[in-house]
Design an enzyme around this catalytic site. Structure first.
Site, PDB file in Angstrom:
ATOM      1  CG  ASP A 163      -1.891  -1.169   1.237  1.00  0.00           C
ATOM      2  OD1 ASP A 163      -1.674  -2.142   0.495  1.00  0.00           O
ATOM      3  OD2 ASP A 163      -2.868  -1.131   2.006  1.00  0.00           O
ATOM      4  CD  GLU A 392      -1.042  -5.655   8.851  1.00  0.00           C
ATOM      5  OE1 GLU A 392      -1.208  -5.011   9.913  1.00  0.00           O
ATOM      6  OE2 GLU A 392      -1.563  -5.317   7.772  1.00  0.00           O
TER       7      GLU A 392
HETATM    8  C1  GLC Z   1      -3.068  -4.222   3.833  1.00  0.00           C
HETATM    9  C2  GLC Z   1      -1.905  -4.816   3.035  1.00  0.00           C
HETATM   10  C3  GLC Z   1      -2.470  -5.705   1.963  1.00  0.00           C
HETATM   11  C4  GLC Z   1      -3.361  -6.763   2.591  1.00  0.00           C
HETATM   12  C5  GLC Z   1      -4.431  -6.145   3.515  1.00  0.00           C
HETATM   13  C6  GLC Z   1      -5.160  -7.182   4.346  1.00  0.00           C
HETATM   14  O1  GLC Z   1      -3.872  -3.414   3.062  1.00  0.00           O
HETATM   15  O2  GLC Z   1      -1.094  -3.828   2.497  1.00  0.00           O
HETATM   16  O3  GLC Z   1      -1.439  -6.289   1.220  1.00  0.00           O
HETATM   17  O4  GLC Z   1      -3.980  -7.538   1.628  1.00  0.00           O
HETATM   18  O5  GLC Z   1      -3.822  -5.258   4.402  1.00  0.00           O
HETATM   19  O6  GLC Z   1      -4.276  -7.965   5.083  1.00  0.00           O
END
Ligand code: GLC
Length: 424
Positions: A163, A392
């Protein structure tokens, strides 16, 4: 120790399992996410083979008529997430976002099929998914490569899966913020704001969503209309690996036409990927389709191509690059070079290490014979879990756990590393 880690990983998958789909983590991400589901299915396989297939089938139940598979499926209402379905306003039977995400399902489905103990069930389910995945791949080349370059563009940073990468900073400057009304972010109520994108970035994310909404999410218009059009080598490599895997699977299942199509697409894409190689950086680079210039930013996006069947000399160069990074960080692979400007070891995709990236890169390196580098990546991944739990993402130098806790795909990757080693 290993047994306890496996047990905990399975517990997290069960905790985040809502029946026919998993949430990435409760609170921060309360819906179904596209590439999270594909990769998490590999972890679910270690608990329940049938359930693993369901994860991907649920995702494809929400495929759009044009072939696009959305990045979020808003299965049920949840006030705790922004931007929710009303911001996207895609007018789907079950609300979805109008963006997509890295197409890793072709790879995941082939892996589920190869591993299946119940071959008959796997055959039936793979056969049903094959044309849907192929339709998504075709959509990419139609809607996101309208001028036939062999490489697809993303039109929003959220599509890349990375992102807030530093890769997007300059291009993102072109995205205005005028007309974006006040909004309340929810992510910073669940996670430390220092680990998340900035407010300014959020305004631009929303501006783009508003632009696309204004075009009624018509994918024949969005690509050319977006001021943000980036060719990400990591994203393309994931697509190319999925095309190749789908081609192999189709061949095995007797669908020769589909197999030939996917293979031809992959071969064209692999040739085109070469235009993104940087000799000075010894990695691939992103390309800005608006300014028509390479983006000289040393991120992991340029190393992820190891996942695809790239040329042996390129795979060797990436392995050497990662070995060199391994002398500068304790936990491979940082999402950005720690010595480059803008690096931030705790802020999302601007430095931290992510286990899903580690899994894909290690998988490709192992396949290409770079077993020492792959082993180091796997070792580092498992050490992070011991130090920081199933977070995460992690600071590549200190190992500090960041973002959301008890993360589905982190747990899934740990199961993969421990139950079967890095390659299938
Ligand atoms: C964030 C991450 C993305 C992922 C999402 C859910 O947006 O950057 O890659 O899919 O979280 O985990």
């Amino acid at each position: 120790m290993t047994d306890a880690v496996i047990a905990r990983a399975k517990e997290i998958l069960r905790m985040n399992d809502l029946g026919a789909y998993t949430v990435p983590t409760h609170g921060l991400y309360p819906f179904q996410w596209n590439w999270d589901s594909a990769l998490s299915a590999l972890g679910l396989f270690h608990i329940d083979e049938d359930r693993a297939w369901t994860e991907i089938e649920t995702l494809f139940d929400h495929q759009w008529e044009d072939g696009m598979v959305p990045h979020i499926i808003f299965h049920k209402e949840d006030e705790g997430y922004f931007p929710g379905p009303e911001v996207y306003d895609t007018r789907r039977p079950v609300p979805t976002s109008g963006l997509t995400q890295p197409p890793v399902t072709g790879f995941a489905v082939r892996r589920l099929f190869d591993r299946a103990t119940d071959k008959e069930m796997a055959r039936a389910r793979a056969l049903a998914l094959l044309p849907k995945i192929a339709r998504w791949h075709d959509w990419f080349y139609r809607a996101r490569d309208p001028h036939g370059t062999g490489l697809v563009a993303v039109i929003h940073p959220w599509e890349t899966g990375r992102d807030n990468s530093i890769d997007w900073d300059d291009a993102f400057e072109r995205v205005p913020t005028e007309g974006v009304g006040a909004f309340q972010r929810r992510d910073i109520q669940h996670a430390d704001p220092a680990h998340r994108p900035t407010q300014e970035q959020y305004k631009r994310y929303i501006w783009l969503v508003q632009l696309f909404r204004g075009l009624a999410w018509d994918n024949t218009k969005l690509h050319d209309a977006s001021p943000f059009r980036i060719v990400d080598p990591g994203f393309n490599a994931i697509l190319l690996r999925s095309c190749m895997d789908l081609a192999d699977l189709a061949e095995e299942l007797g669908d020769t036409a589909l197999s030939l199509d996917q293979r031809a697409q992959a071969e064209q894409g692999l040739d085109a990927l070469e235009t993104l190689w940087s000799d000075s950086r010894q990695q691939y680079l992103c390309f800005d389709r608006v300014t028509k210039a390479l983006i000289d930013s040393p991120s992991v996006g340029g190393l992820i191509p190891a996942f695809a069947p790239i040329a042996p000399n390129r795979a060797a160069a990436i392995a050497a690059h990662i070995d060199a990074l391994g002398k500068r960080v304790n936990y491979l692979i940082p999402s950005h070079d720690p010595d480059a400007p803008g690096y931030d070891g705790e802020r999302y995709w601007r430095g931290p290490t992510w286990l899903i990236v580690n899994y894909m890169v290690a998988d490709g390196l192992e396949r290409d014979g770079h077993t020492r580098t792959a082993a180091r990546i796997v070792e580092d991944s498992l050490k992070l879990i011991e130090v920081g739990g199933f977070s995460e993402y992690f600071d590549p130098i200190t190992g500090t756990p960041c973002g959301g806790p008890e993360f589905t795909w982190t747990a899934a990757m740990v199961l993969e590393f421990l139950e079967r080693g890095p390659v299938g």
